[in-house]
Design a protein around this motif. Structure first.
Motif, mmCIF file in Angstrom:
data_model
loop_
_atom_site.group_PDB
_atom_site.id
_atom_site.type_symbol
_atom_site.label_atom_id
_atom_site.label_comp_id
_atom_site.label_asym_id
_atom_site.label_seq_id
_atom_site.Cartn_x
_atom_site.Cartn_y
_atom_site.Cartn_z
ATOM 1 N N ASP A 69 0.827 -1.209 0.000
ATOM 2 C CA ASP A 69 0.000 0.000 0.000
ATOM 3 C C ASP A 69 0.860 1.256 0.000
ATOM 4 N N ILE A 72 2.477 1.798 -3.565
ATOM 5 C CA ILE A 72 1.560 2.310 -4.588
ATOM 6 C C ILE A 72 1.098 3.719 -4.263
ATOM 7 N N ASP A 73 0.836 3.984 -2.995
ATOM 8 C CA ASP A 73 0.383 5.327 -2.605
ATOM 9 C C ASP A 73 1.444 6.390 -2.873
ATOM 10 N N LEU A 78 0.435 3.911 -12.506
ATOM 11 C CA LEU A 78 1.370 3.177 -13.352
ATOM 12 C C LEU A 78 0.832 3.010 -14.766
ATOM 13 N N LEU A 81 2.738 -2.570 -15.142
ATOM 14 C CA LEU A 81 3.129 -3.335 -13.967
ATOM 15 C C LEU A 81 3.588 -4.700 -14.437
ATOM 16 N N LEU A 115 -0.687 -6.752 -5.277
ATOM 17 C CA LEU A 115 -0.097 -5.607 -5.964
ATOM 18 C C LEU A 115 -0.930 -5.218 -7.183
ATOM 19 N N ARG A 118 -4.044 -3.247 -6.032
ATOM 20 C CA ARG A 118 -3.735 -1.901 -5.566
ATOM 21 C C ARG A 118 -3.345 -0.997 -6.739
ATOM 22 N N ALA A 119 -2.529 -1.537 -7.657
ATOM 23 C CA ALA A 119 -2.071 -0.720 -8.780
ATOM 24 C C ALA A 119 -3.195 -0.453 -9.766
ATOM 25 N N ARG A 122 -5.752 2.462 -9.556
ATOM 26 C CA ARG A 122 -5.354 3.831 -9.911
ATOM 27 C C ARG A 122 -4.864 3.951 -11.348
#
Length: 243
Positions: A69, A72-73, A78, A81, A115, A118-119, A122
């Motif tokens: 977290d 990524i924050d 991205l 990935l 991952l 989370r990626a 966004r």
């Protein structure tokens, strides 16, 4: 860091990871190179930076949700990935225990899935996700837990491609065969010879072969391939069940 085309590569200090980082940086990405091996990662970033490439090292334990977290924050969304981090272990079938399966799944599947979630939350339309699986997911002897983890990653790739299509994100996997990395060179000469004998090409691939495939799937020119597995294995997937 270039905010318009940022690529994150996990397992960046490994044999294939280093080649992938270099190739994507050469392609014009600002690359965030992630690994747990701080010394090797720092050396990679320093070497590539001296070559004029944009690489930022990040030491992250991908099995920690909190660290993922925070990673990524702290980054812009991205453009690409690459889930290249992975664990390999040879063990006879009846010697593989529950802890062996859990350890393999934790990094090869769960960390990649965490991952990715989370990626992707966004990422903008047009972003790419590439998972490094293995030709072994088709079946192989002496590492059932590894085979199972990579088969699961392929399944997750296909599911992710369906789930993320509405966001305009493409998700694919690469299935390397025998690649000339320290892991392969650790095999006994007899075992290596037996493995190479099953390949139509008769020789192992290079980390650059994998990096070229990643460049193809992660590049901005790619817009209509998703949910697929690209074999980069010297033809081994054409037949044979391993040795």
């Amino acid at each position: 860091m270039n905010m318009t085309a940022v690529a994150l590569v996990t397992g960046a200090a490994g044999g294939m990871g280093q080649a992938i980082v270099r190739r994507l940086a050469q392609d014009g990405f600002a690359v965030v190179a992630v690994d747990v091996g701080e010394a090797a990662l720092g050396a990679l970033a320093e070497r590539l930076t001296h070559e004029g490439l944009e690489v930022e090292p990040r030491v992250v334990d991908l099995t920690s949700e909190a660290q993922v977290d925070a990673l990524i924050d702290g980054l812009p969304p991205l453009s690409a990935l690459v889930n290249s981090a992975g664990l390999f272990d040879e063990r006879k079938f009846f010697d593989v225990g529950q802890d062996d399966f859990r350890r393999m799944m934790e990094l090869n599947l769960i960390a990649a899935a965490t991952l990715t979630q989370r990626a992707a939350a966004r990422m903008a339309p047009g972003a790419k996700i590439v998972n490094i699986a293995s030709r072994a997911y088709l079946g192989a002897r002496h590492h059932a837990h590894y085979v199972a983890s990579k088969a699961a990653l392929v399944g997750y790739t296909r599911a992710s491609a369906m789930e993320l299509a509405e966001k305009g994100i493409l998700v694919n996997a690469i299935a390397p065969g025998l690649i000339d990395t320290p892991m392969l060179r650790a095999l006994t000469p007899e075992r290596l010879a037996a493995q190479l004998a099953l390949q139509p090409t008769g020789h192992a691939g290079t980390p650059e072969d994998i990096a070229h495939a990643v460049s193809f799937l992660a590049g901005p020119q790619m817009g209509f391939i998703t949910g697929q597995v690209l074999f980069v294995d010297g033809g081994k997937s054409l037949g044979g069940s391993g040795s």
